[in-house]
Scaffold this motif. Structure first.
Motif, PDB file in Angstrom:
ATOM      1  N   ARG A   1      27.630  42.029  25.875  1.00  0.00           N
ATOM      2  CA  ARG A   1      26.999  40.715  25.856  1.00  0.00           C
ATOM      3  C   ARG A   1      26.581  40.308  27.265  1.00  0.00           C
ATOM      4  N   LEU A   2      27.406  40.647  28.256  1.00  0.00           N
ATOM      5  CA  LEU A   2      27.046  40.335  29.636  1.00  0.00           C
ATOM      6  C   LEU A   2      25.822  41.136  30.077  1.00  0.00           C
TER       7      LEU A   2
ATOM      8  N   ALA B   1      44.623  40.108  41.644  1.00  0.00           N
ATOM      9  CA  ALA B   1      44.100  40.017  40.272  1.00  0.00           C
ATOM     10  C   ALA B   1      43.633  41.381  39.771  1.00  0.00           C
ATOM     11  N   GLN B   2      43.937  41.672  38.500  1.00  0.00           N
ATOM     12  CA  GLN B   2      43.582  42.962  37.913  1.00  0.00           C
ATOM     13  C   GLN B   2      42.393  42.877  36.958  1.00  0.00           C
ATOM     14  N   GLY B   3      42.378  41.899  36.080  1.00  0.00           N
ATOM     15  CA  GLY B   3      41.305  41.824  35.096  1.00  0.00           C
ATOM     16  C   GLY B   3      40.013  41.288  35.672  1.00  0.00           C
ATOM     17  N   ALA B   4      38.876  41.781  35.177  1.00  0.00           N
ATOM     18  CA  ALA B   4      37.573  41.335  35.676  1.00  0.00           C
ATOM     19  C   ALA B   4      37.364  39.849  35.443  1.00  0.00           C
ATOM     20  N   ALA B   5      37.797  39.334  34.285  1.00  0.00           N
ATOM     21  CA  ALA B   5      37.611  37.919  33.984  1.00  0.00           C
ATOM     22  C   ALA B   5      38.388  37.055  34.966  1.00  0.00           C
ATOM     23  N   THR B   6      39.625  37.441  35.256  1.00  0.00           N
ATOM     24  CA  THR B   6      40.436  36.681  36.202  1.00  0.00           C
ATOM     25  C   THR B   6      39.817  36.725  37.594  1.00  0.00           C
ATOM     26  N   ARG B   7      39.363  37.892  38.011  1.00  0.00           N
ATOM     27  CA  ARG B   7      38.721  38.010  39.320  1.00  0.00           C
ATOM     28  C   ARG B   7      37.480  37.128  39.395  1.00  0.00           C
ATOM     29  N   CYS B   8      36.713  37.124  38.321  1.00  0.00           N
ATOM     30  CA  CYS B   8      35.476  36.341  38.284  1.00  0.00           C
ATOM     31  C   CYS B   8      35.788  34.848  38.410  1.00  0.00           C
ATOM     32  N   ARG B   9      36.794  34.389  37.686  1.00  0.00           N
ATOM     33  CA  ARG B   9      37.157  32.966  37.756  1.00  0.00           C
ATOM     34  C   ARG B   9      37.637  32.600  39.155  1.00  0.00           C
ATOM     35  N   LEU B  10      38.458  33.462  39.753  1.00  0.00           N
ATOM     36  CA  LEU B  10      38.981  33.167  41.087  1.00  0.00           C
ATOM     37  C   LEU B  10      37.865  33.184  42.128  1.00  0.00           C
ATOM     38  N   TYR B  11      36.933  34.101  41.986  1.00  0.00           N
ATOM     39  CA  TYR B  11      35.792  34.168  42.908  1.00  0.00           C
ATOM     40  C   TYR B  11      34.997  32.863  42.844  1.00  0.00           C
ATOM     41  N   GLY B  12      34.664  32.427  41.630  1.00  0.00           N
ATOM     42  CA  GLY B  12      33.912  31.192  41.487  1.00  0.00           C
ATOM     43  C   GLY B  12      34.692  29.985  41.968  1.00  0.00           C
ATOM     44  N   ARG B  13      35.996  29.961  41.643  1.00  0.00           N
ATOM     45  CA  ARG B  13      36.823  28.829  42.049  1.00  0.00           C
ATOM     46  C   ARG B  13      36.879  28.710  43.569  1.00  0.00           C
ATOM     47  N   PHE B  14      36.931  29.848  44.257  1.00  0.00           N
ATOM     48  CA  PHE B  14      36.989  29.828  45.718  1.00  0.00           C
ATOM     49  C   PHE B  14      35.794  29.077  46.296  1.00  0.00           C
TER      50      PHE B  14
ATOM     51  N   LEU C   1      29.167  38.176  37.209  1.00  0.00           N
ATOM     52  CA  LEU C   1      29.865  38.892  38.273  1.00  0.00           C
ATOM     53  C   LEU C   1      31.048  39.692  37.759  1.00  0.00           C
ATOM     54  N   CYS C   2      31.448  39.466  36.497  1.00  0.00           N
ATOM     55  CA  CYS C   2      32.452  40.341  35.891  1.00  0.00           C
ATOM     56  C   CYS C   2      31.990  41.793  35.932  1.00  0.00           C
ATOM     57  N   LEU C   3      30.676  42.006  35.881  1.00  0.00           N
ATOM     58  CA  LEU C   3      30.124  43.355  35.850  1.00  0.00           C
ATOM     59  C   LEU C   3      30.319  44.090  37.171  1.00  0.00           C
ATOM     60  N   VAL C   4      30.539  43.367  38.266  1.00  0.00           N
ATOM     61  CA  VAL C   4      30.736  44.032  39.560  1.00  0.00           C
ATOM     62  C   VAL C   4      32.147  43.834  40.105  1.00  0.00           C
ATOM     63  N   LEU C   5      32.780  42.707  39.784  1.00  0.00           N
ATOM     64  CA  LEU C   5      34.130  42.458  40.294  1.00  0.00           C
ATOM     65  C   LEU C   5      35.188  43.301  39.591  1.00  0.00           C
ATOM     66  N   ALA C   6      34.825  43.945  38.490  1.00  0.00           N
ATOM     67  CA  ALA C   6      35.746  44.892  37.853  1.00  0.00           C
ATOM     68  C   ALA C   6      36.006  46.084  38.767  1.00  0.00           C
ATOM     69  N   ASP C   7      35.067  46.355  39.669  1.00  0.00           N
ATOM     70  CA  ASP C   7      35.202  47.443  40.628  1.00  0.00           C
ATOM     71  C   ASP C   7      36.164  47.028  41.742  1.00  0.00           C
TER      72      ASP C   7
END
Length: 246
Positions: free
Chosen positions: A98-99, A151-164, A192-198
């Motif tokens: 979907r992304l 953070a391990q999961g892409a969704a969590t990383r994405c939320r933290l990135y945006g929150r920052f 950004l989940c598509l790249v922060l998973a890396d």
């Protein structure tokens, strides 16, 4: 400025009055973005309808329509009876297919343009924060950066990135920049989940964030601005590469 003022700056932006255009959609985006970023915690109860409508500067009819839309999106649940109300329901990781479908709706030129806009906003926020904050005002930014490091999961990383980035604007003591950052997260943040998973991307971002916080603490507004811009440009460049590969 006290820490509760820093922590509350981003949340106050969530509940500040919306603009006069397409108010239902605006309320949906405002609250939805805040939920996606974790500014409103999973399971948190929203204020009552009358109070929330007053905070947002909309009618209760408009608010109810917006809350209904958020329930349909799975971002809110309603509980009846004593102790009931509207409660945040944090979404799971958006499906990768979907992304990728959503990403195909963006041209590379549009992504680059959005990246330029986003980098300019974050750079301005960082420079202002370096001029306006005290070392003790950076606790929340450090906490978010540390969470991203682990953070391990892409969704969590994405939320933290945006929150920052939202918290950086709040640290700059700019309500307008904070609202702009919230709006940008809704526009492109989930992609950004598509790249922060890396892991390599996550590590690069975390390193930039740590350097940015140090520059803000030292009052080095030039370095802070440059690092904030790089914190945006590099993940967006990776996103453009993913788009080109498709």
């Amino acid at each position: 400025m006290r820490q509760d003022q820093i922590d509350g700056g981003a949340r106050r932006a969530v509940f500040s009055p919306v603009d006069n255009r397409a108010r239902v959609d605006t309320v949906v985006r405002r609250l939805g973005d805040a939920i996606e970023l974790g500014l409103l915690a999973d399971g948190e109860q929203l204020p009552g309808e009358s109070e929330l409508a007053g905070q947002l500067g909309v009618s209760t009819v408009t608010l109810r329509e917006a809350l209904m839309a958020l329930r349909q999106q799975g971002l809110l649940i309603t509980r009846r009876g004593r102790g009931g109300g509207s409660f945040v329901s944090l979404p799971e990781l958006p499906a990768e297919d979907r992304l990728r479908t959503r990403l195909r709706g963006w041209s590379t030129e549009e992504l680059r343009d959005l990246g330029d806009h986003w980098a300019a906003l974050s750079g301005a926020a960082a420079r202002l924060a370096a001029q306006r904050t005290e070392p003790e005002d950076l606790i929340q930014l450090r906490r978010t950066a540390d969470e991203l490091t682990r953070a391990q999961g892409a969704a969590t990383r994405c939320r933290l990135y945006g929150r920052f980035h939202v918290e950086l604007a709040a640290a700059a003591q700019s309500a307008r920049l904070t609202r702009e950052q919230l709006a940008l997260q809704g526009e492109v943040g989930a992609l950004l989940c598509l790249v922060l998973a890396d892991d390599s991307c996550r590590e690069e971002v975390a390193d930039r964030q740590r350097g940015l916080i140090s520059a803000v603490q030292d009052g080095d507004h030039a370095t802070a601005g440059t690092l904030a811009e790089r914190c945006v440009r590099e993940p967006v460049a990776r996103l453009v590469a993913v788009r080109l590969a498709r």
